[in-house]
Scaffold this motif. Structure first.
Motif, PDB file in Angstrom:
ATOM      1  N   UNK A 124       4.994  -3.519  -5.500  1.00  0.00           N
ATOM      2  CA  UNK A 124       4.981  -2.101  -5.880  1.00  0.00           C
ATOM      3  C   UNK A 124       3.647  -1.461  -5.516  1.00  0.00           C
ATOM      4  N   UNK A 125       2.577  -2.143  -5.854  1.00  0.00           N
ATOM      5  CA  UNK A 125       1.237  -1.582  -5.662  1.00  0.00           C
ATOM      6  C   UNK A 125       0.875  -1.469  -4.185  1.00  0.00           C
ATOM      7  N   UNK A 126       1.156  -2.503  -3.422  1.00  0.00           N
ATOM      8  CA  UNK A 126       0.799  -2.510  -2.000  1.00  0.00           C
ATOM      9  C   UNK A 126       1.583  -1.467  -1.217  1.00  0.00           C
ATOM     10  N   UNK A 127       2.771  -1.121  -1.675  1.00  0.00           N
ATOM     11  CA  UNK A 127       3.606  -0.175  -0.945  1.00  0.00           C
ATOM     12  C   UNK A 127       3.370   1.284  -1.334  1.00  0.00           C
ATOM     13  N   UNK A 128       2.444   1.529  -2.230  1.00  0.00           N
ATOM     14  CA  UNK A 128       2.086   2.906  -2.559  1.00  0.00           C
ATOM     15  C   UNK A 128       1.116   3.442  -1.509  1.00  0.00           C
ATOM     16  N   UNK A 129       1.013   4.754  -1.425  1.00  0.00           N
ATOM     17  CA  UNK A 129       0.068   5.352  -0.478  1.00  0.00           C
ATOM     18  C   UNK A 129      -1.341   4.875  -0.841  1.00  0.00           C
ATOM     19  N   UNK A 130      -2.049   4.328   0.127  1.00  0.00           N
ATOM     20  CA  UNK A 130      -3.385   3.736  -0.065  1.00  0.00           C
ATOM     21  C   UNK A 130      -3.369   2.612  -1.100  1.00  0.00           C
ATOM     22  N   UNK A 131      -2.222   1.975  -1.252  1.00  0.00           N
ATOM     23  CA  UNK A 131      -2.096   0.882  -2.218  1.00  0.00           C
ATOM     24  C   UNK A 131      -2.660  -0.421  -1.697  1.00  0.00           C
ATOM     25  N   UNK A 132      -2.885  -1.334  -2.619  1.00  0.00           N
ATOM     26  CA  UNK A 132      -3.392  -2.666  -2.273  1.00  0.00           C
ATOM     27  C   UNK A 132      -2.564  -3.714  -3.002  1.00  0.00           C
ATOM     28  N   UNK A 133      -2.468  -4.923  -2.450  1.00  0.00           N
ATOM     29  CA  UNK A 133      -1.797  -6.005  -3.153  1.00  0.00           C
ATOM     30  C   UNK A 133      -2.561  -6.371  -4.428  1.00  0.00           C
ATOM     31  N   UNK A 134      -1.838  -6.728  -5.447  1.00  0.00           N
ATOM     32  CA  UNK A 134      -2.466  -7.131  -6.703  1.00  0.00           C
ATOM     33  C   UNK A 134      -1.978  -8.536  -7.059  1.00  0.00           C
ATOM     34  N   UNK A 135      -1.061  -8.629  -7.995  1.00  0.00           N
ATOM     35  CA  UNK A 135      -0.558  -9.923  -8.433  1.00  0.00           C
ATOM     36  C   UNK A 135       0.771  -9.724  -9.143  1.00  0.00           C
TER      37      UNK A 135
END
Length: 192
Positions: A124-135
């Motif tokens: 979810x986080x990585x696929x947001x605009x300017x998102x990054x992978x989390x966990x």
């Protein structure tokens, strides 16, 4: 005489082939079992200090983890996966702390977080605009789950080591996820 000689030659050839088959088969079976070096997931919280101090090599990624699991922590869970060819390294500590400590941690980490998310997971986080992978919330019954919406995911840092054609193919991220409602905090660090 010629038949006896042919029979001996056939027997020797057959025994040689069987020997090569046994040795070769044993070699490949041994390799198959020894290559089953599936990295094991460590979930024993008594190993926490060893993992933090000796096993996790990049100390900058885990400086925010507590040096020891606090004595007032309840329901502490540790997950450590040392990585494999297919998957990266994962280190998570989840615990309940007194509400005042959770509030203090939330204020501290909010002020230094580079990225902030409400609930969700790394996809979810990585696929947001300017998102990054989390966990993922790995310390919930040891399955990769999304964080409920009551969790605030605070990314302290994320490094993209992928290529321009395939961003985030390799990298790392670390931070905390805090549930103010249940007084839980999850420390995480991942490399892939």
């Amino acid at each position: 005489m010629k038949q006896a000689h042919t029979l001996k030659l056939a027997t020797i050839t057959l025994l040689s082939l069987v020997s090569v088959g046994v040795v070769g088969g044993g070699f490949f079976l041994t390799r198959a079992f020894n290559n089953k070096q599936e990295a094991e997931v460590v979930v024993d919280k008594s190993n926490y200090q060893d993992i933090r101090q000796q096993t996790w090599s990049n100390k900058a990624q885990i400086n925010h983890f507590p040096a020891v699991i606090p004595t007032e922590a309840k329901d502490a869970r540790v997950l450590f996966y040392p990585g494999s060819l297919e998957y990266g390294k994962i280190f998570q500590l989840r615990m309940k702390l007194p509400q005042q400590q959770i509030t203090k941690a939330l204020n501290e980490y909010r002020s230094i977080a580079k990225y902030k998310y409400q609930g969700g997971d790394t996809n979810d986080h990585a696929n947001q605009k300017n998102g990054v992978p989390t966990t993922f919330l790995y310390t919930s019954d040891l399955q990769a789950q999304s964080f409920p919406s009551t969790y605030e995911i605070l990314v302290l840092n994320a490094n993209n080591r992928g290529s321009s054609d395939f961003p985030w193919n390799h990298g790392d991220s670390y931070g905390v996820a805090i549930n103010n409602t249940t007084s839980e905090i999850v420390y995480w660090a991942e490399e892939w």
